[in-house]
Design a protein around this motif. Structure first.
Motif, PDB file in Angstrom:
ATOM      1  N   ASN A 116       0.859  -1.809   0.103  1.00  0.00           N
ATOM      2  CA  ASN A 116       0.198  -0.086  -0.153  1.00  0.00           C
ATOM      3  C   ASN A 116       0.968   1.541   0.153  1.00  0.00           C
ATOM      4  O   ASN A 116       1.752   1.910   1.482  1.00  0.00           O
ATOM      5  CB  ASN A 116      -1.066   0.067   1.325  1.00  0.00           C
ATOM      6  CG  ASN A 116      -1.976   0.564   0.923  1.00  0.00           C
ATOM      7  OD1 ASN A 116      -1.765   1.903   0.470  1.00  0.00           O
ATOM      8  ND2 ASN A 116      -2.638   0.679   1.774  1.00  0.00           N
ATOM      9  N   ASN A 118       0.583   4.384  -0.738  1.00  0.00           N
ATOM     10  CA  ASN A 118      -0.623   5.428   0.046  1.00  0.00           C
ATOM     11  C   ASN A 118       0.031   5.343   1.663  1.00  0.00           C
ATOM     12  O   ASN A 118       0.081   6.456   1.677  1.00  0.00           O
ATOM     13  CB  ASN A 118      -1.657   5.599  -0.357  1.00  0.00           C
ATOM     14  CG  ASN A 118      -1.807   5.183  -0.852  1.00  0.00           C
ATOM     15  OD1 ASN A 118      -1.387   6.829  -2.411  1.00  0.00           O
ATOM     16  ND2 ASN A 118      -3.365   5.760  -1.726  1.00  0.00           N
ATOM     17  N   ARG A 119      -0.551   4.720   2.560  1.00  0.00           N
ATOM     18  CA  ARG A 119       0.126   3.868   3.694  1.00  0.00           C
ATOM     19  C   ARG A 119       1.614   4.365   4.214  1.00  0.00           C
ATOM     20  O   ARG A 119       1.973   5.266   4.816  1.00  0.00           O
ATOM     21  CB  ARG A 119       0.272   2.859   4.354  1.00  0.00           C
ATOM     22  CG  ARG A 119       0.159   2.154   5.628  1.00  0.00           C
ATOM     23  CD  ARG A 119      -0.784   1.147   5.727  1.00  0.00           C
ATOM     24  NE  ARG A 119      -1.570   1.745   6.094  1.00  0.00           N
ATOM     25  CZ  ARG A 119      -2.621   0.329   7.024  1.00  0.00           C
ATOM     26  NH1 ARG A 119      -1.893  -0.492   6.896  1.00  0.00           N
ATOM     27  NH2 ARG A 119      -4.122   0.128   7.553  1.00  0.00           N
TER      28      ARG A 119
END
Length: 144
Positions: A116, A118-119
């Motif tokens: 992920n 974005n994380r």
């Protein structure tokens, strides 16, 4: 009118929603490689109920009571006792997110985690802000 939920239908729907197919997707085969996607699934549920009112609960007074020919002579209408009730409810929620996939090929089975981005970026931004705040605090403390 009293509502009675169909508990057998509700329990069947909940049982169908929990299963291996919710975590592992359908295998995908291409060029001799099999990919089995996997997800993390969170579920929760709740139920509520109800019932009748307690004795002595009041409703609107009857407008026909309290007439001048009332034998009690009070002249004020008397409220009636409420004698019905009901209620109920069921709620269910679910959240799912990808975690990776099992890849089966000529070399065996391996786990490929889902990344992920974005994380990762958000974590870097939070770390930068905390580091900047710490440096700012240290500089301000040193000037005193």
């Amino acid at each position: 009118m009293r509502y009675t939920p169909d508990l057998s239908r509700i329990s069947e729907a909940v049982a169908e929603s929990f299963g291996v197919r919710e975590v592992y997707g359908e295998p995908i085969e291409r060029d001799g490689v099999i990919v089995v996607p996997a997800a993390r699934v969170w579920s929760g549920g709740g139920a509520g109920g109800g019932g009748g009112t307690e004795p002595g609960a009041l409703t609107e007074p009857d407008p026909t009571e309290g007439r001048t020919d009332d034998p009690a002579g009070s002249g004020a209408p008397e409220p009636h006792v409420l004698a019905e009730g009901g209620g109920g409810g069921v709620g269910f929620g679910r959240r799912a997110g990808p975690v990776g996939a099992f890849v089966v090929d000529d070399h065996g089975v391996r786990w490929v985690p889902a990344v992920n981005v974005n994380r990762i970026v958000l974590g870097g931004q939070v770390a930068f802000v905390l580091a900047a705040a710490l440096v700012g605090w240290a500089v301000a403390r040193r000037r005193r």
